[in-house]
Design a protein around this motif. Structure first.
Motif, short mmCIF file in Angstrom:
data_model
loop_
_atom_site.label_atom_id
_atom_site.label_comp_id
_atom_site.label_asym_id
_atom_site.label_seq_id
_atom_site.Cartn_x
_atom_site.Cartn_y
_atom_site.Cartn_z
N THR A 83 -21.96 32.04 -12.47
CA THR A 83 -20.54 32.34 -11.75
C THR A 83 -20.25 33.64 -12.62
O THR A 83 -20.06 33.71 -13.87
CB THR A 83 -19.50 31.11 -12.25
OG1 THR A 83 -19.84 30.21 -11.57
CG2 THR A 83 -18.07 31.58 -11.85
N LEU A 84 -19.64 34.79 -12.03
CA LEU A 84 -19.16 35.97 -12.76
C LEU A 84 -17.71 35.88 -12.59
O LEU A 84 -17.19 35.39 -11.71
CB LEU A 84 -19.56 36.82 -11.83
CG LEU A 84 -21.22 37.30 -11.86
CD1 LEU A 84 -21.67 38.42 -10.97
CD2 LEU A 84 -21.77 37.20 -13.24
N ILE A 85 -17.25 36.45 -13.60
CA ILE A 85 -15.74 36.81 -13.80
C ILE A 85 -15.27 38.10 -14.43
O ILE A 85 -16.58 38.70 -14.90
CB ILE A 85 -15.13 35.63 -14.76
CG1 ILE A 85 -15.61 35.81 -16.21
CG2 ILE A 85 -15.22 34.07 -14.46
CD1 ILE A 85 -14.79 35.14 -17.21
N THR A 86 -14.47 38.67 -14.57
CA THR A 86 -14.03 39.68 -14.77
C THR A 86 -13.48 39.80 -16.29
O THR A 86 -13.09 38.41 -16.56
CB THR A 86 -13.01 40.59 -13.91
OG1 THR A 86 -11.78 39.99 -14.03
CG2 THR A 86 -13.40 40.94 -12.46
N VAL A 129 -22.49 42.19 -16.64
CA VAL A 129 -23.39 42.28 -15.51
C VAL A 129 -23.10 43.50 -14.69
O VAL A 129 -24.18 44.13 -13.86
CB VAL A 129 -22.90 40.90 -14.60
CG1 VAL A 129 -23.96 41.00 -13.30
CG2 VAL A 129 -23.19 39.72 -15.22
N HIS A 130 -21.96 44.09 -14.56
CA HIS A 130 -21.47 44.99 -13.64
C HIS A 130 -20.13 45.73 -14.12
O HIS A 130 -19.49 44.90 -14.47
CB HIS A 130 -21.55 44.60 -12.14
CG HIS A 130 -21.22 45.92 -11.28
ND1 HIS A 130 -22.21 46.79 -10.71
CD2 HIS A 130 -20.25 45.97 -10.40
CE1 HIS A 130 -21.40 47.55 -9.79
NE2 HIS A 130 -20.36 47.04 -9.70
N SER A 182 -17.50 43.02 -14.84
CA SER A 182 -17.90 41.87 -14.42
C SER A 182 -18.84 41.26 -15.51
O SER A 182 -19.64 41.82 -15.90
CB SER A 182 -18.65 41.83 -12.92
OG SER A 182 -17.79 42.27 -12.05
N ILE A 183 -18.55 40.06 -15.80
CA ILE A 183 -19.34 39.28 -16.88
C ILE A 183 -19.89 37.99 -16.56
O ILE A 183 -19.37 37.43 -15.54
CB ILE A 183 -18.63 39.41 -18.26
CG1 ILE A 183 -17.32 38.57 -18.13
CG2 ILE A 183 -18.28 40.63 -18.65
CD1 ILE A 183 -16.82 38.07 -19.43
N GLN A 184 -20.88 37.53 -17.03
CA GLN A 184 -21.20 36.23 -16.85
C GLN A 184 -20.76 35.41 -18.47
O GLN A 184 -21.23 35.91 -19.19
CB GLN A 184 -22.72 36.04 -16.74
CG GLN A 184 -23.34 34.74 -16.68
CD GLN A 184 -24.83 34.52 -16.40
OE1 GLN A 184 -25.10 35.61 -16.14
NE2 GLN A 184 -25.14 33.34 -16.54
N ALA A 185 -19.87 34.71 -18.29
CA ALA A 185 -19.34 33.86 -19.49
C ALA A 185 -20.39 32.98 -20.19
O ALA A 185 -21.18 32.40 -19.52
CB ALA A 185 -17.97 33.40 -19.16
N GLU A 186 -20.39 32.82 -21.64
CA GLU A 186 -21.31 31.76 -22.08
C GLU A 186 -20.68 30.45 -22.19
O GLU A 186 -19.48 30.49 -22.40
CB GLU A 186 -21.88 32.38 -23.21
CG GLU A 186 -22.69 33.89 -23.16
CD GLU A 186 -23.15 34.37 -24.39
OE1 GLU A 186 -22.69 34.05 -25.52
OE2 GLU A 186 -23.95 35.20 -24.12
#
Length: 87
Positions: free
Chosen positions: A6-9, A22-23, A83-87
């Protein structure tokens, strides 16, 4: 079966949480490409680990973000481009 991450900003990341870039998207404004390039020059590049350190009060701006060994203050609309992938 594997689930897609799941990507979030970045502006939605909670204080104290970490993630991986990620982007970086260009913004809607005319200078959006310049802003995206500036963020990437600061170190917001795919694969880079980031951490949300603090949110300003009142209103939650600026956001204090740690990227590598550097700390930056971003406005929410700037962080929304990452855009990031949270840990």
């Amino acid at each position: 079966m594997t689930l897609a991450p799941t990507l979030i900003t970045l502006d939605a990341l909670k204080v104290g949480s970490s993630g991986t870039v990620v982007h970086v998207a260009p913004g809607d404004a005319g200078d959006g490409a310049d802003l995206a390039r500036r963020l990437m020059e600061l170190g917001f590049v795919p694969g880079e680990k980031i951490r949300m350190l603090k949110r300003g009060v009142p209103g939650g701006e600026p956001l204090a973000i740690k990227v590598g060994n550097s700390t930056f203050a971003l406005r929410r609309f700037e962080a929304a481009l990452v855009s990031i992938q949270a840990e």
